[in-house]
Scaffold this motif. Structure first.
Motif, PDB file in Angstrom:
ATOM      1  N   GLN A   8       0.817  -1.212   0.000  1.00 58.41           N
ATOM      2  CA  GLN A   8       0.000   0.000   0.000  1.00 58.41           C
ATOM      3  C   GLN A   8       0.850   1.262   0.000  1.00 58.41           C
ATOM      4  N   GLN A   9       1.859   1.300   0.831  1.00 57.06           N
ATOM      5  CA  GLN A   9       2.703   2.498   0.941  1.00 57.06           C
ATOM      6  C   GLN A   9       3.415   2.789  -0.379  1.00 57.06           C
ATOM      7  N   GLN A  10       3.941   1.746  -1.032  1.00 58.39           N
ATOM      8  CA  GLN A  10       4.653   1.943  -2.287  1.00 58.39           C
ATOM      9  C   GLN A  10       3.690   2.313  -3.421  1.00 58.39           C
ATOM     10  N   VAL A  11       2.523   1.676  -3.455  1.00 48.72           N
ATOM     11  CA  VAL A  11       1.559   1.921  -4.522  1.00 48.72           C
ATOM     12  C   VAL A  11       0.995   3.333  -4.445  1.00 48.72           C
ATOM     13  N   LEU A  12       0.758   3.826  -3.232  1.00 45.34           N
ATOM     14  CA  LEU A  12       0.148   5.139  -3.061  1.00 45.34           C
ATOM     15  C   LEU A  12       1.162   6.268  -2.918  1.00 45.34           C
ATOM     16  N   MET A  13       2.453   5.959  -3.032  1.00 45.78           N
ATOM     17  CA  MET A  13       3.500   6.953  -2.851  1.00 45.78           C
ATOM     18  C   MET A  13       3.304   8.127  -3.811  1.00 45.78           C
ATOM     19  N   GLY A  14       3.336   9.332  -3.261  1.00 40.14           N
ATOM     20  CA  GLY A  14       3.241  10.534  -4.062  1.00 40.14           C
ATOM     21  C   GLY A  14       1.829  11.017  -4.336  1.00 40.14           C
ATOM     22  N   PRO A  16      -1.769  12.564  -3.411  1.00 41.44           N
ATOM     23  CA  PRO A  16      -2.286  13.444  -2.354  1.00 41.44           C
ATOM     24  C   PRO A  16      -3.302  12.699  -1.505  1.00 41.44           C
ATOM     25  N   SER A  17      -3.312  12.999  -0.219  1.00 41.73           N
ATOM     26  CA  SER A  17      -4.226  12.319   0.682  1.00 41.73           C
ATOM     27  C   SER A  17      -4.670  13.267   1.774  1.00 41.73           C
ATOM     28  N   SER A  18      -5.979  13.329   2.027  1.00 45.52           N
ATOM     29  CA  SER A  18      -6.472  14.178   3.112  1.00 45.52           C
ATOM     30  C   SER A  18      -6.429  13.447   4.443  1.00 45.52           C
ATOM     31  N   VAL A  19      -6.474  12.115   4.399  1.00 42.48           N
ATOM     32  CA  VAL A  19      -6.407  11.308   5.618  1.00 42.48           C
ATOM     33  C   VAL A  19      -5.341  10.251   5.415  1.00 42.48           C
ATOM     34  N   ASP A  20      -4.381  10.205   6.319  1.00 42.02           N
ATOM     35  CA  ASP A  20      -3.323   9.216   6.223  1.00 42.02           C
ATOM     36  C   ASP A  20      -3.781   7.945   6.924  1.00 42.02           C
ATOM     37  N   VAL A  21      -4.469   7.084   6.171  1.00 43.41           N
ATOM     38  CA  VAL A  21      -5.046   5.872   6.723  1.00 43.41           C
ATOM     39  C   VAL A  21      -3.959   4.937   7.247  1.00 43.41           C
ATOM     40  N   ALA A  22      -2.827   4.862   6.561  1.00 46.08           N
ATOM     41  CA  ALA A  22      -1.768   3.950   6.967  1.00 46.08           C
ATOM     42  C   ALA A  22      -1.223   4.273   8.343  1.00 46.08           C
ATOM     43  N   ASN A  23      -1.258   5.547   8.745  1.00 51.55           N
ATOM     44  CA  ASN A  23      -0.707   5.935  10.039  1.00 51.55           C
ATOM     45  C   ASN A  23      -1.772   6.155  11.103  1.00 51.55           C
ATOM     46  N   ALA A  24      -3.041   5.970  10.759  1.00 54.07           N
ATOM     47  CA  ALA A  24      -4.113   6.132  11.739  1.00 54.07           C
ATOM     48  C   ALA A  24      -4.106   4.919  12.651  1.00 54.07           C
ATOM     49  N   THR A  25      -3.807   5.130  13.936  1.00 46.47           N
ATOM     50  CA  THR A  25      -3.718   4.014  14.874  1.00 46.47           C
ATOM     51  C   THR A  25      -4.546   4.307  16.113  1.00 46.47           C
ATOM     52  N   SER A  26      -4.958   3.236  16.762  1.00 45.00           N
ATOM     53  CA  SER A  26      -5.658   3.377  18.025  1.00 45.00           C
ATOM     54  C   SER A  26      -4.641   3.269  19.158  1.00 45.00           C
ATOM     55  N   HIS A  27      -5.083   3.464  20.388  1.00 48.23           N
ATOM     56  CA  HIS A  27      -4.176   3.331  21.529  1.00 48.23           C
ATOM     57  C   HIS A  27      -3.660   1.907  21.649  1.00 48.23           C
ATOM     58  N   GLU A  28      -4.495   0.929  21.296  1.00 48.23           N
ATOM     59  CA  GLU A  28      -4.054  -0.471  21.334  1.00 48.23           C
ATOM     60  C   GLU A  28      -2.912  -0.700  20.359  1.00 48.23           C
TER      61      GLU A  28
END
Length: 100
Positions: A8-14, A16-28
Motif C-alpha cells: 500500500q505504501q509503495q503503490v500510493l507513494m506521491g 495526495p491524501s487528506s487522511v493518512d489511513v496507513a498511520n491512523a492508529t488506536s491506543h491499542e
C-alpha cells in the motif's frame, strides 16, 4: 489481499491524501509491537504459520515486502532464519511473483 496491504505504501507513494489511513492508529495499536501490528494488519493466525511453511509466503516475506524493518528484525531475532530459504510454491503471477 496481503500483497496489497504490504505494498500500500509503495503503490500510493506521491498521491495526495487528506487522511493518512496507513498511520491512523488506536491506543491499542500504539502499545503493540511492530510485529503484532503487522500480524493484525494482515490478520495473521497460527494456522497461517503452518501454511507459510508449505507455500513459501511467510510473515517474514510480508514484513520485508511492506518495508517494515522493525518487524523484520523481530522475526529474525526470534529465530525465523530457516524461513529465509523457503522456496515459493505456485507463484501468483497476478501479483508479480516469479519462481526462481
Amino acid at each position: 489481499m496481503r500483497w496489497l496491504t504490504c505494498m500500500q505504501q509503495q503503490v500510493l507513494m506521491g498521491l495526495p491524501s487528506s487522511v493518512d489511513v496507513a498511520n491512523a492508529t488506536s491506543h491499542e495499536a500504539e502499545a503493540a509491537s511492530p510485529l503484532q501490528r503487522l500480524q493484525q494488519s494482515l490478520r495473521w493466525t497460527a494456522e497461517d504459520d503452518s501454511i507459510a511453511r508449505k507455500s513459501g509466503r511467510s510473515l517474514l516475506l510480508y514484513a520485508a515486502l511492506s518495508d517494515n524493518l522493525e518487524a523484520t528484525r523481530v522475526l529474525i531475532q526470534e529465530g525465523c532464519a530457516p524461513l529465509l530459504d523457503l522456496e515459493m510454491q505456485q507463484a501468483d503471477f497476478s501479483f508479480g511473483e516469479l519462481l526462481l
